[in-house]
Write an enzyme that holds these catalytic residues in place. Structure first.
Site, PDB file in Angstrom:
ATOM      1  N   GLY A   1      -8.803  -7.042  -0.689  1.00 40.90           N
ATOM      2  CA  GLY A   1     -10.189  -5.465  -0.094  1.00 40.90           C
ATOM      3  C   GLY A   1     -10.189  -4.971  -1.184  1.00 40.90           C
ATOM      4  O   GLY A   1      -9.793  -5.332  -2.482  1.00 40.90           O
TER       5      GLY A   1
ATOM      6  N   HIS B   1      -8.219  -2.077  -2.877  1.00 42.30           N
ATOM      7  CA  HIS B   1      -6.814  -1.704  -3.143  1.00 42.30           C
ATOM      8  C   HIS B   1      -6.691  -3.032  -4.665  1.00 42.30           C
ATOM      9  O   HIS B   1      -6.820  -3.229  -5.248  1.00 42.30           O
ATOM     10  CB  HIS B   1      -6.111  -1.467  -2.808  1.00 42.30           C
ATOM     11  CG  HIS B   1      -5.626  -0.934  -1.861  1.00 42.30           C
ATOM     12  ND1 HIS B   1      -6.487   0.786  -2.207  1.00 42.30           N
ATOM     13  CD2 HIS B   1      -5.905  -0.462  -0.442  1.00 42.30           C
ATOM     14  CE1 HIS B   1      -6.084   1.846  -1.426  1.00 42.30           C
ATOM     15  NE2 HIS B   1      -6.448   1.426  -0.405  1.00 42.30           N
TER      16      HIS B   1
ATOM     17  N   HIS C   1       0.494  -1.259   0.299  1.00 41.50           N
ATOM     18  CA  HIS C   1      -0.100  -0.033  -0.215  1.00 41.50           C
ATOM     19  C   HIS C   1       0.714   1.419   0.067  1.00 41.50           C
ATOM     20  O   HIS C   1       0.450   1.974  -0.399  1.00 41.50           O
ATOM     21  CB  HIS C   1      -0.496   0.069   1.362  1.00 41.50           C
ATOM     22  CG  HIS C   1      -1.901   1.379   1.123  1.00 41.50           C
ATOM     23  ND1 HIS C   1      -1.425   2.510   1.677  1.00 41.50           N
ATOM     24  CD2 HIS C   1      -3.137   1.112   0.653  1.00 41.50           C
ATOM     25  CE1 HIS C   1      -2.393   3.265   1.373  1.00 41.50           C
ATOM     26  NE2 HIS C   1      -3.281   2.423   0.984  1.00 41.50           N
TER      27      HIS C   1
ATOM     28  N   LEU D   1      -3.890  -8.372   3.197  1.00 41.88           N
ATOM     29  CA  LEU D   1      -3.512  -9.625   4.686  1.00 41.88           C
ATOM     30  C   LEU D   1      -4.609  -9.742   3.628  1.00 41.88           C
ATOM     31  O   LEU D   1      -4.953 -10.938   3.554  1.00 41.88           O
ATOM     32  CB  LEU D   1      -3.644  -8.834   5.804  1.00 41.88           C
ATOM     33  CG  LEU D   1      -2.318  -9.533   6.504  1.00 41.88           C
ATOM     34  CD1 LEU D   1      -2.937  -8.992   8.221  1.00 41.88           C
ATOM     35  CD2 LEU D   1      -1.961 -10.754   6.819  1.00 41.88           C
TER      36      LEU D   1
END
Length: 123
Positions: free
Chosen positions: A74, A76, A10, A71
């Site tokens: 999501g 992104h 990220h 993890l």
């Protein structure tokens, strides 16, 4: 080297946030001496994925595997990354870009995290 492995994270405002990812990159590079192992970021840190792929393509890399070091899958990973990768495929048709599942979705990664969690309990 015609192959590259991109650890896609990220990004954050704090440089300290990237330290574990840099360690992961270095550990992975040691295991893959014939492959460029690089870090690429979605935002807030450099290099961002588009700039990194441009650099790799310019250096003659023809195969890029992107490992989302997230993890979970999501927004992104499910929305932003596919759009970015499609644009990169259009911009660099000579480069085969493969994206694998988010690290946290992989059973071996989850088992390693579970082992760590279990081992953290005092005896």
């Amino acid at each position: 080297m015609s192959r590259a492995l991109v650890l896609f994270a990220h990004g954050a405002r704090s440089a300290a946030w990237a330290v574990p990812f840099e360690k992961l990159r270095d550990l992975t590079q040691a295991r893959l001496p014939d492959v460029q192992v690089r870090l690429g970021f979605l935002e807030l840190m450099a290099p961002r994925l588009p700039e990194l792929v441009a650099e790799l393509a310019a250096s003659g890399v023809t195969q890029v595997t992107v490992v989302p070091v997230f993890l979970g899958q999501g927004g992104h990973v499910m929305r932003d990354l596919p759009v970015m990768v499609e644009e990169l495929r259009n911009s660099y048709p000579q480069v085969a870009i493969n994206v694998v599942e988010a690290a946290g979705e992989n059973a071996a990664v989850l088992n390693a995290l579970s082992d760590y969690c279990v081992a953290s309990l005092p005896v």
